[in-house]
Design a protein around this motif. Structure first.
Motif, short mmCIF file in Angstrom:
data_model
loop_
_atom_site.label_atom_id
_atom_site.label_comp_id
_atom_site.label_asym_id
_atom_site.label_seq_id
_atom_site.Cartn_x
_atom_site.Cartn_y
_atom_site.Cartn_z
N GLU A 57 3.60 -7.77 -21.93
CA GLU A 57 3.46 -6.31 -21.97
C GLU A 57 2.30 -5.83 -21.10
O GLU A 57 2.31 -4.71 -20.60
CB GLU A 57 3.24 -5.85 -23.42
N ARG A 58 1.29 -6.69 -20.92
CA ARG A 58 0.12 -6.30 -20.15
C ARG A 58 0.23 -6.64 -18.66
O ARG A 58 -0.72 -6.44 -17.91
CB ARG A 58 -1.13 -6.97 -20.73
N ARG A 59 1.38 -7.14 -18.25
CA ARG A 59 1.56 -7.36 -16.81
C ARG A 59 1.65 -6.02 -16.07
O ARG A 59 1.39 -5.95 -14.88
CB ARG A 59 2.83 -8.19 -16.55
N ARG A 60 2.03 -4.98 -16.80
CA ARG A 60 2.01 -3.62 -16.25
C ARG A 60 0.84 -2.90 -16.90
O ARG A 60 0.80 -2.76 -18.14
CB ARG A 60 3.32 -2.90 -16.56
N ILE A 61 -0.13 -2.45 -16.10
CA ILE A 61 -1.39 -1.95 -16.67
C ILE A 61 -2.02 -0.94 -15.72
O ILE A 61 -1.90 -1.06 -14.50
CB ILE A 61 -2.35 -3.14 -16.94
N ALA A 116 -6.29 -15.17 -14.58
CA ALA A 116 -4.92 -15.46 -14.16
C ALA A 116 -4.27 -16.49 -15.06
O ALA A 116 -3.04 -16.48 -15.26
CB ALA A 116 -4.91 -15.93 -12.71
N ASP A 117 -5.07 -17.42 -15.62
CA ASP A 117 -4.50 -18.46 -16.49
C ASP A 117 -3.81 -17.88 -17.71
O ASP A 117 -2.89 -18.50 -18.26
CB ASP A 117 -5.61 -19.42 -16.94
N ILE A 118 -4.28 -16.72 -18.17
CA ILE A 118 -3.65 -16.08 -19.33
C ILE A 118 -2.19 -15.78 -19.05
O ILE A 118 -1.32 -15.97 -19.90
CB ILE A 118 -4.42 -14.79 -19.70
N PHE A 119 -1.91 -15.32 -17.83
CA PHE A 119 -0.54 -14.94 -17.48
C PHE A 119 0.32 -16.14 -17.07
O PHE A 119 1.50 -15.97 -16.78
CB PHE A 119 -0.58 -13.88 -16.38
N ALA A 130 -10.25 -3.08 -21.94
CA ALA A 130 -9.73 -3.77 -20.76
C ALA A 130 -8.25 -4.08 -20.98
O ALA A 130 -7.45 -3.18 -21.16
CB ALA A 130 -10.56 -5.02 -20.49
N PHE A 131 -7.87 -5.37 -21.06
CA PHE A 131 -6.45 -5.69 -21.18
C PHE A 131 -5.93 -5.60 -22.61
O PHE A 131 -4.73 -5.42 -22.81
CB PHE A 131 -6.18 -7.07 -20.58
N ASP A 132 -6.80 -5.73 -23.61
CA ASP A 132 -6.42 -5.46 -25.00
C ASP A 132 -5.11 -6.16 -25.37
O ASP A 132 -4.13 -5.51 -25.75
CB ASP A 132 -6.31 -3.95 -25.22
N ILE A 133 -5.09 -7.49 -25.26
CA ILE A 133 -3.88 -8.26 -25.54
C ILE A 133 -3.85 -8.64 -27.01
O ILE A 133 -4.72 -9.36 -27.50
CB ILE A 133 -3.83 -9.53 -24.66
N ASP A 134 -2.84 -8.13 -27.74
CA ASP A 134 -2.73 -8.43 -29.17
C ASP A 134 -2.63 -9.93 -29.38
O ASP A 134 -1.84 -10.62 -28.73
CB ASP A 134 -1.49 -7.75 -29.76
N GLU A 175 1.56 -5.62 -12.30
CA GLU A 175 2.11 -4.39 -11.72
C GLU A 175 1.14 -3.28 -12.12
O GLU A 175 1.11 -2.87 -13.28
CB GLU A 175 3.51 -4.12 -12.26
N ILE A 176 0.34 -2.83 -11.17
CA ILE A 176 -0.77 -1.92 -11.49
C ILE A 176 -0.33 -0.48 -11.36
O ILE A 176 0.16 -0.05 -10.30
CB ILE A 176 -1.98 -2.22 -10.58
N GLU A 177 -0.50 0.27 -12.44
CA GLU A 177 -0.07 1.67 -12.48
C GLU A 177 -1.17 2.59 -11.95
O GLU A 177 -2.36 2.31 -12.12
CB GLU A 177 0.23 2.08 -13.92
N PRO A 178 -0.79 3.69 -11.32
CA PRO A 178 -1.79 4.68 -10.92
C PRO A 178 -2.41 5.32 -12.15
O PRO A 178 -1.82 5.29 -13.24
CB PRO A 178 -0.98 5.70 -10.10
N PRO A 179 -3.60 5.91 -12.02
CA PRO A 179 -4.27 6.50 -13.18
C PRO A 179 -3.54 7.72 -13.69
O PRO A 179 -2.86 8.42 -12.92
CB PRO A 179 -5.66 6.87 -12.63
N PRO A 180 -3.63 7.96 -15.01
CA PRO A 180 -3.00 9.17 -15.57
C PRO A 180 -3.70 10.42 -15.08
O PRO A 180 -4.86 10.39 -14.66
CB PRO A 180 -3.18 8.98 -17.08
N ALA A 181 -2.99 11.53 -15.13
CA ALA A 181 -3.57 12.81 -14.72
C ALA A 181 -4.68 13.19 -15.68
O ALA A 181 -4.67 12.85 -16.86
CB ALA A 181 -2.50 13.89 -14.70
#
Length: 732
Positions: A539-543, A503-506, A479-483, A644-650
């Motif tokens: 770093e995980r705000r973009r995922i 949301a509280d994490i962010f 999932a978010f895998d936050i170090d 900021e949600i990224e589209p899926p990779p090819a």
């Protein structure tokens, strides 16, 4: 097993009975996916198993049987598509150049006979054609992959989830059985095998640990796994670990023509090869070797839990290839389970991430196969009451009560299940167990939906057990895998009221990070670790979209289903708007599968979701139900505002000439079997269909092609022969 489908009498079932049976199967498949995933995480990540090997195997077999009977109900997070579990925190990750697979299981002679017969059918071999196998003990240890480049050991990695493992190179260098350099080895050589601990070394280690006031281990497998995965390699060096090589991954040149000869070559490189390995020329010889190894099991000096059979001819192995998680050319013939009797002291209820109420038996400690156990799974309320999910009696209809003298069942090294009850020793006054109808954590109603074998808490976000488990899932590797934010930190932050929802994490930095004072002053935190956590969160705000969908923890939506949904919709807005529209349509409101199917024609958005390959009614209903709960949806919306949600990779197969195309094979194929052709096409990203329609992109026609070729011509579908097909996919 609980809820095991009974194939008898299927021909006499009425339509209504069949639908009820299908609903029960769908619910059971969902339950099995959850149980098996939790067992995988406990076994592979934490070295703290929660289920006996035989229990686990039985759940996998039940899952496979239900999928075979109801193939359209196969889930995208099906246990049959998973290997191991994601790497644990604390180690760097290593991507395996070739996936580390698991093994399919055989439990009796019929399974082994069927395995060999299936290979002959797949390869088109007659019953009298030569077909040899190797048979070797299945070591009960920890799988390890060793990569050598230029004859030097450069990386050692655990299995992990099969694709990515943990980097334990420094620890592996301390094991005497693992060569550091191999003169004359291929330029690239990946040796795979099992790290284990002998019985004598295990007993000596536990003696030393007890004398020093340290932790003692339940069994050699846990001791070996825990020792290899020490963050301090010097601790690993002090532990008596051993290694048997049993195979290989990537190699720059072939080791030999056969499995046995390749193992012999690994032996010349300095690896320990199990001396009990034999080459067998028939099923009879395989079964005879199994019996010999089983009889010698207690004298080997190390733990084994079965015998592994592998096709000896490596060219045939290559033709047979792999299923999604297992090789077609190998199988593990497991040993029977172990049994013991003890007293049931109490029954506790644990609440999981999806609200499932799971009963756990607390037992008078008993030694089973050399391991002391004090807990056991009781599955669900039906199992306690002595019936399966369809109301049929199990254990002869005997229920389980606190105070009973119970038989516990295990195979391997872990928590068993309660298998039987001795009514002659039931204490007077023992009362039938009343399964709770309210959540023991929050007091909310615990309801059991029709067709579901599990009772679930309705508290959702107000239930602390669900909230904490959902947050743990949210920060998990897939999932978010936050170090720096793992299960332990989530529990602490939740207990103190810092994190109640994702949301509280962010918002942690904004609320508690001023001057880093509040976080850095917490026990176990300093200024650097606090700043590192805030940086990792940022770093995980973009995922990627697929990770977001999976992280929400929606029932039935595993990693694969989340990825499929992400690829189809491409963006969060497209995904959520379609789910919102589907939630308003008749199908979402229908009470059962039959009613939903009857309304699909009136439900465009619902149809769009269920038309996605691998996504069915269960996932669609879970999405609409979860995302339309006001409190749950508000929590998700607050989360999305931070991302900021990224589209899926090819897809990795997008360079394939047949990726995304629907292919049909007809007629006789002369250079490969139909099964080989299907597997090759699917591996290149194609969908293989059994019939020609307007959706067909390509027909591969061999000699004897009939009606399918004619229909393809009528529809103007491209038709090629086998040679052209092989040239197209680069096999010509």
């Amino acid at each position: 097993m609980v809820g095991r489908a009974d194939d008898g009498g299927a021909g006499d079932m009425t339509e209504g009975a069949a639908e009820t049976d299908e609903a029960a199967a769908e619910a059971r498949l969902a339950e099995l996916a959850l149980l098996i995933a939790e067992a995988d995480r406990a076994y592979h990540q934490a070295d703290a198993p929660v289920m006996a090997d035989a229990d686990y195997d039985a759940l996998k077999r039940e899952n496979a049987a239900l999928e075979a009977r109801f193939p359209h109900l196969k889930r995208e997070d099906s246990p049959s598509e998973q290997v191991g579990a994601a790497p644990a925190e604390g180690f760097a990750k290593v991507s395996h150049s070739q996936r580390m697979m698991s093994l399919a299981n055989a439990f009796d002679e019929t399974d082994v006979t069927d395995f060999v017969a299936g290979i002959r059918r797949y390869l088109g071999l007659s019953d009298d054609a030569a077909l040899a196998f190797t048979a070797e003990p299945k070591i009960d240890g920890l799988s390890l992959s060793l990569r050598y480049e230029g004859g030097r050991l450069v990386t050692a990695a655990t299995r992990g989830d099969g694709a990515v493992g943990e980097n334990v190179t420094a620890n592996a260098r301390t094991i005497a059985d693992i060569p550091q350099e191999i003169p004359g080895a291929p330029d690239v050589l990946e040796v795979r095998g099992e790290v284990y601990m002998s019985h004598a070394d295990f007993e000596a280690l536990n003696r030393r640990q007890a004398e020093a006031g340290g932790k003692t281990f339940a069994n050699p497998r846990n001791a070996a796994a825990g020792s290899l995965r020490q963050l301090d390699a010097e601790i690993t060096r002090s532990r008596p670990l051993r290694f048997f090589a049993y195979g290989w991954g990537e190699v720059s040149e072939a080791l030999a023509d056969g499995q046995m000869a390749a193992l012999d070559r690994l032996g010349t490189y300095g690896f320990a090869i199990n001396p009990e390995t034999r080459r067998c020329a028939s099923v009879g010889e395989m079964l005879a070797r199994y019996a010999e190894i089983e009889q010698a099991r207690a004298t080997l000096g190390y733990d084994i839990d079965g015998v592994v059979y592998k096709v000896d001819d490596l060219a045939l192995q290559a033709r047979l290839g792999f299923r999604s998680t297992t090789p077609r050319w190998a199988i593990a013939h497991k040993f029977p389970a172990e049994l013991a009797w003890t007293r049931l002291l109490s029954i506790d209820i644990q609440v999981g991430r999806t609200g499932a109420l799971s009963p756990v038996a607390r037992l008078q400690p008993v030694t089973v196969g050399g391991v002391v156990v004090s807990n056991a799974t009781l599955h669900n309320e039906d199992y306690i009451a002595g019936r399966d999910a369809r109301g049929n009696p199990i254990r002869g209809g005997k229920d389980i009560r606190v105070g009973d003298w119970v038989q516990v069942y295990r195979a391997g090294d872990v928590i068993p299940k309660v298998a039987d009850v001795d009514l002659t020793q039931r204490p007077g006054g023992a009362e039938p167990y009343v399964f709770p109808t309210s959540c023991p954590e929050c007091g909310s109603d615990a309801v059991r939906e029709e067709g579901d074998s599990v009772r679930r808490c309705t508290g959702g976000l107000i239930c602390p057990a669900q909230a904490v488990e959902k947050l743990k899932h949210f920060v998990s590797r897939a999932a978010f895998d936050i170090d720096g934010l793992g299960a332990r930190q989530v529990e602490a932050f939740h207990a103190d009221g810092w994190v109640k929802e994702p949301a509280d994490i962010f918002e942690l930095k904004e609320k508690y990070g001023s001057g880093l004072q509040q976080l850095k002053n917490r026990e176990g935190w300093g200024e650097k670790s606090a700043q590192n956590l805030f940086d990792a969160i940022d770093e995980r705000r973009r995922i990627p979209l697929g990770r977001v969908i999976f992280a929400l923890g929606i029932r039935h939506v595993g990693e694969v289903a989340a990825a499929d949904l992400a690829r189809h919709f491409g963006s969060w807005d497209a995904f959520i708007s379609t789910v919102d529209r589907a939630a308003l349509e008749p199908a979402a409101k229908a009470a059962d599968a039959k009613a939903r199917k009857a309304t699909l024609a009136e439900s465009p958005a619902w149809s769009e979701i269920t038309a996605i390959d691998g996504i069915g009614d269960a996932v669609a209903l879970a999405l609409t139900t979860t995302l339309e709960q006001p409190a749950e949806r508000a929590s998700i919306d607050r989360l999305i505002d931070h991302l900021e949600i990224e589209p899926p990779p090819a897809r990795a197969t997008e360079g394939s000439p047949v990726a995304g195309k629907t292919v049909v094979f007809t007629g006789t194929l002369e250079k490969m079997t139909r099964a080989e052709a299907k597997a090759r096409a699917e591996g290149l990203g194609a969908k293989v269909s059994g019939s020609v329609s307007a959706k067909t992109d390509l027909l591969v026609a061999g000699p004897g092609a009939g009606s399918k070729a004619k229909k393809a011509e009528e529809l103007g579908i491209e038709t090629i022969d086998e040679d052209a097909w092989l040239a197209l996919i680069g096999d010509g």
